[in-house]
Scaffold this active site. Structure first.
Site, PDB file in Angstrom:
ATOM      1  N   ASP A  65       0.843  -1.196   0.000  1.00  0.00           N
ATOM      2  CA  ASP A  65       0.000   0.000   0.000  1.00  0.00           C
ATOM      3  C   ASP A  65       0.879   1.248   0.000  1.00  0.00           C
ATOM      4  O   ASP A  65       1.965   1.250  -0.569  1.00  0.00           O
ATOM      5  CB  ASP A  65      -0.938  -0.012   1.212  1.00  0.00           C
ATOM      6  CG  ASP A  65      -2.300   0.597   0.889  1.00  0.00           C
ATOM      7  OD1 ASP A  65      -2.351   1.826   0.731  1.00  0.00           O
ATOM      8  OD2 ASP A  65      -3.280  -0.142   0.794  1.00  0.00           O
TER       9      ASP A  65
ATOM     10  N   HIS B  40      -4.076   4.909   4.119  1.00  0.00           N
ATOM     11  CA  HIS B  40      -4.743   3.672   3.720  1.00  0.00           C
ATOM     12  C   HIS B  40      -4.039   2.427   4.253  1.00  0.00           C
ATOM     13  O   HIS B  40      -4.663   1.537   4.844  1.00  0.00           O
ATOM     14  CB  HIS B  40      -4.810   3.645   2.189  1.00  0.00           C
ATOM     15  CG  HIS B  40      -5.777   2.663   1.631  1.00  0.00           C
ATOM     16  ND1 HIS B  40      -5.375   1.566   0.916  1.00  0.00           N
ATOM     17  CD2 HIS B  40      -7.128   2.608   1.664  1.00  0.00           C
ATOM     18  CE1 HIS B  40      -6.442   0.880   0.524  1.00  0.00           C
ATOM     19  NE2 HIS B  40      -7.516   1.496   0.964  1.00  0.00           N
TER      20      HIS B  40
ATOM     21  N   SER C 140     -11.617  -2.258   0.604  1.00  0.00           N
ATOM     22  CA  SER C 140     -10.315  -2.131   1.261  1.00  0.00           C
ATOM     23  C   SER C 140     -10.331  -2.782   2.629  1.00  0.00           C
ATOM     24  O   SER C 140      -9.319  -3.280   3.107  1.00  0.00           O
ATOM     25  CB  SER C 140      -9.950  -0.647   1.427  1.00  0.00           C
ATOM     26  OG  SER C 140      -9.498  -0.104   0.228  1.00  0.00           O
TER      27      SER C 140
END
Length: 969
Positions: free
Chosen positions: A205, A246, A420
């Site tokens: 990520d 994230h 996600s």
């Protein structure tokens, strides 16, 4: 090294990454994600206006497709080894940045004299590289758009700043005012002792905050790397927008520490967690291949919550190098058991996207995970497709709860959203299964998910039962992941037979696709029955590779019907996909035929359903298609069916499945018997009955009282039954009973015992079907306790090797080791001393390289920690950092790590900004290097602002008049 520049602004989450132009095979890849709204444009008009938007789409058809963006990085295949690659690079003006991951003979070249970004592929003398005889293939890297799969905040949503355990509704039942949902059964898996110990998970990520209080206890530097910055610190780049949150959020779901009075509890809260920072910059095929190949023999699970644009019009997937990295991982990773890649299925539901147009979730090597709301409904962002394997909870409408997790700047959030969420949840649950059985292969894990996931309360109109008895949906795959069922099955799992691949059909006859009607083409196959090494009897993945030309790709729908009648939708209409590129060798994959028989007639159906008026003369054409079957020649579950096993496992109660914690005492409460003491009462005439009737031979000296001869008043040997159940006399007590000689009674054995010596649970001599005999404790159990394994032939619990804490199938096939031992290829070996490593070939401890403090092998690049007075740099331990780097202390590491100096410094000390020497064209000012260029538009007021705010020292205006202003006094 490219700078850490923020991605282009836009209404969508930050971009993800990149494809490439193949100079050997021609340009590849599908259309970009541009359009009227720019990259990542997502129409969010109220639904009544959606049709107005569609009316404007024909005008957009005439707009030119977005141009690719090329970088000054190349992927090059060079034969002859690293030295030859260095020579070839230098001969043509390139810098060889090293081998790409684990891909042998593939190297990452960089050219500093070409444009860093250009819409035209590079030209000039350096392009003669392709003519070098040692160069077999090269590819200038093209920037690919990759988007993090979170959904944007809903303005009507409520947010809370107290994200604690009680807020984790998807893991436990804590809300007494609403219907309780905890079908993922994570707590039940924890109660069985599985928390992810000895399992390593890494998040691909935008980085993870390694010093977050909830992540630091489980952070693993050896499972981390910064591909964007080419160093070992995966920390995210901080800015005012906090856009790089994230990865940190995903990491917390997996392995946030438990019982530390901070934030949340991760699903695998004792697993090791790492991060690969690769999304915060240009993402190319090289970047993806490097990221997928970081330490495959150390990292067990890679979790990715990103992919191509979810805009309803993009068709994109992994490039040549990334595909090879996937294949290397499943063949060589985890010492040959196969790396486990978990992928979020996509968030393009509102745009009508279909996840079969995403080559990452559509791959047989990835576990594609979907989402459901807390009430079991389809979220608005969900993408349907036939490649989805399983589902977890996630966010939904504004009034439904979201997911609690860790956040940037050592904070927590209750606003984690989208698919996600689901990929790291499944990664954490798989970590629990790997703790239960570390010998699971990548295919074993997929079989376990198929077998144990269940529809629960998930609502969908397309649930169907396939030919093997599995219930499956295009929304949710095989259903909601069940952590407890997964670990119970994993513990006793036997590896599935080897994978076979059969190209069952290949049809290159062109066919026109008529408007509105259905084009059907069939293939009758024996599933390679004539080739023993290719024969597929029981299916796993089914792939359809197609080439289709079409004037508007989004009008197509594609279905595949199996010989068992299972219909998989490979592609649905996509209203926003106006591309005329069609599909070129695109692979659609389905898991809906899992477990079915492969042999028979397969049918491919293609429909062209125009969403707008179209020239009827411009028809689409099916150029060619192939059917590729993956599966096994033998039944994967041997003597029992997956459906029956799953049903039986779900029927058992938790206590029934739980192994005993300790030996039971005879005084414990036992199963009630249907027995009563019986004393014969003399009645008038009874003597006459005894005298005139012949009693059963098993009747005692008191005879019988009729009406039948076996209605005995007492017994020679044993009485069985009671007044209520009609007593009788027997010479031997049946199975499940033992003979009490003092009372001459057959008494019931303890539950689970087939034969026993008394009613106590610890006096079993043999066990009923479905139980194992624990000979040391003389008990019958459904699962053997820690330190014992189930012998299927004898149905006994046998002792593991003394070094094993847990084992399966054999005494020395260990899954968890006792303290002082480490697991290596299923065996527990004594822990090696510092400075040594375990050599699995020689089964002994070998010496590390002299620069290593601890290591995983003898090589210089196999250090985990460095020896005293050595620093970690470029996977090696060095006595001093090279030019342009400085040593820095890292929390939790016994050695220093070489970090890169500021881009204008030749050398620095103590900090990247504390320059001691400057590059050519720069002058040292204090600890900074400023450009030698002067400017003529810096007036006194501007210079005063620069100096008073120390903008040059803070490097905010390093290229803007610093020298001019500071020399002016």
């Amino acid at each position: 090294m490219p700078p850490r520049a923020p991605p282009a602004p836009g209404p969508r989450p930050p971009p993800r990454a990149a494809a490439a132009t193949d100079t050997a095979a021609g340009a590849g890849g599908a259309g970009g994600a541009g359009g009227a709204g720019g990259p990542g444009f997502r129409p969010l008009a109220p639904r009544p206006w959606r049709w107005l938007l569609l009316l404007a789409l024909p005008a957009a058809c005439s707009a030119p497709p977005p141009r690719p963006v090329y970088t000054n990085h190349w992927a090059v295949q060079v034969l002859g080894g690293p030295a030859e690659a260095d020579r070839v690079a230098a001969a043509h003006g390139y810098l060889n940045l090293g081998q790409i991951g684990n891909l042998e003979d593939y190297y990452h070249f960089y050219h500093s004299k070409t444009f860093k970004r250009s819409t035209l592929s590079s030209r000039g003398p350096h392009t003669f590289l392709r003519m070098d005889p040692q160069v077999k293939w090269l590819q200038q890297q093209e920037v690919k758009r990759r988007v993090k799969r979170q959904v944007r905040s809903d303005p009507q949503a409520l947010y809370f700043n107290d994200p604690i355990w009680s807020n984790m509704w998807y893991l436990h039942c804590g809300d007494k005012n609403s219907r309780c949902r905890s079908e993922m059964n994570v707590q039940a898996a924890w109660k069985r002792g599985y928390t992810g110990k000895n399992v390593v998970v890494t998040i691909l990520d935008d980085g993870i905050e390694r010093n977050h209080p909830d992540l630091a206890p489980n952070y693993d530097s050896y499972a981390s790397y910064d591909v964007n910055g080419n160093d070992y610190d995966p920390s995210p780049r901080y800015d005012a927008s906090n856009e790089n949150k994230h990865g940190t959020r995903c990491a917390g779901e997996v392995a946030a520490s438990a019982n530390n009075s901070y934030c949340i509890v991760g699903i695998a809260y004792n697993a090791k967690i790492g991060g690969i920072r690769m999304l915060d910059g240009d993402v190319t095929d090289v970047v993806e291949a490097k990221s997928l190949g970081i330490r495959p023999n150390y990292i067990d699970i890679y979790s990715a919550s990103w992919g191509p644009d979810d805009d309803g019009k993009t068709v994109d997937g992994p490039g040549r190098l990334a595909k090879q990295a996937f294949e290397y991982g499943i063949k060589k990773g985890r010492q040959g058991l196969g790396s486990i890649f978990v992928w979020a299925s996509g968030n393009g539901g509102r745009e009508g996207d279909y996840c079969s147009c995403d080559g990452y979730t559509n791959s047989i090597y990835t576990i594609s995970v979907s989402s459901a709301t807390e009430n079991g409904y389809k979220p608005w962002y969900l993408e349907e497709c036939a490649s989805t394997l399983a589902t977890t909870y996630s966010s939904g409408a504004f009034y439904e709860r979201k997911i609690v997790t860790t956040d940037l700047r050592q904070r927590c959030t209750d606003g984690h959203t989208g698919t996600s969420v689901s990929a790291p949840m499944v990664a954490g649950i798989i970590a629990l299964a790997l703790e239960a059985n570390s010998q699971l292969t990548w295919r074993d894990v997929q079989h376990l998910l198929v077998k144990t996931s269940r529809p629960a309360h998930l609502k969908a109109s397309d649930w169907k039962v396939n030919g093997a008895g599995h219930k499956v949906s295009h929304f949710y795959g095989f259903g909601l992941v069940d952590a407890e069922a997964l670990v119970v099955e994993a513990k006793k799992w036997t590896a599935v037979p080897s994978q076979h691949m059969c190209v069952a059909a290949s049809d290159k006859r062109p066919r026109s696709i008529p408007l509105v009607q259905v084009l059907r083409t069939t293939a009758l196959t024996s599933a390679c029955a004539e080739h023993s090494d290719q024969r597929v009897v029981y299916l796993e993945h089914v792939v359809v590779r197609t080439s289709i030309s079409h004037p508007r790709r989004g009008d197509l729908q594609i279905y595949l019907v199996s010989p068992s009648g299972t219909k998989s939708q490979l592609l649905a209409k996509r209203l926003l996909d106006l591309s005329n590129e069609g599909f070129t060798n695109w692979e659609f994959m389905t898991v809906h035929c899992w477990g079915e028989k492969a042999e028979g007639q397969w049918t491919l159906e293609i429909q062209d359903l125009p969403s707008q008026v179209r020239n009827p003369e411009k028809q689409g054409k099916l150029k060619e298609w192939s059917l590729i079957l993956y599966g096994t020649a033998e039944h994967p579950y041997h003597t029992f069916s997956a459906h029956q096993s799953r049903s039986r496992m779900l029927e058992l109660s938790a206590p029934e499945l739980e192994p005993p914690k300790a030996a039971l005492s005879p005084s414990q409460v036992e199963v009630p018997e249907d027995e009563e003491d019986y004393t014969a009462q003399s009645t008038p005439g009874s003597a006459n009955i005894l005298q005139t009737s012949v009693c059963h031979p098993e009747c005692g000296d008191k005879g019988c009282d009729g009406p039948n001869a076996d209605q005995c008043l007492n017994c020679v040997h044993f009485s069985l039954g009671s007044v209520k159940t009609s007593r009788k006399c027997v010479s031997v007590c049946p199975l499940g009973y033992f003979g009490d000689t003092a009372a001459r009674r057959c008494r019931r054995c303890h539950k689970g015992c087939e034969t026993c010596s008394s009613r106590a649970a610890t006096q079993c001599l043999s066990c009923r079907r479905g139980f194992y005999h624990h000979q040391e404790m003389n008990t019958c159990v459904t699962l053997c306790p820690a330190g014992f394994y189930a012998d299927e032939s004898q149905k006994n619990c046998l002792k593991c090797h003394p070094s094993c804490k847990k084992c399966v199938d054999e005494p020395e096939k260990c899954t968890v080791c006792k303290e002082g031992f480490s697991l290596a290829r299923g065996s527990c070996i004594p822990d090696c001393e510092p400075g040594t490593y375990f050599d699995s070939e020689l089964i002994r401890c070998g010496e590390c390289h002299h620069t290593c403090g601890t290591c995983v092998g003898p090589g210089r690049e196999e250090c985990i920690h460095c020896a005293k007075n050595f620093h970690f740099h470029d996977w090696k331990c060095v006595p001093a950092c090279g030019e342009g780097f400085y040593p820095e202390e890292m929390p939790g590491l016994p050695h220093k790590v070489c970090r890169r100096c500021d881009e204008n410094c030749l050398s620095c000390a103590g900090s990247s900004r504390n320059c001691s020497r400057c590059k050519t064209g720069f002058t040292q000012l204090g600890t900074s290097c400023i450009t030698n260029h002067t400017c003529s538009n810096a007036d006194e007021t501007f210079c005063e602002m620069v100096k008073s705010n120390r903008l040059c020292e803070r490097k905010l205006f390093i290229q803007f008049c610093c020298r001019t202003c500071l020399l002016a006094g």
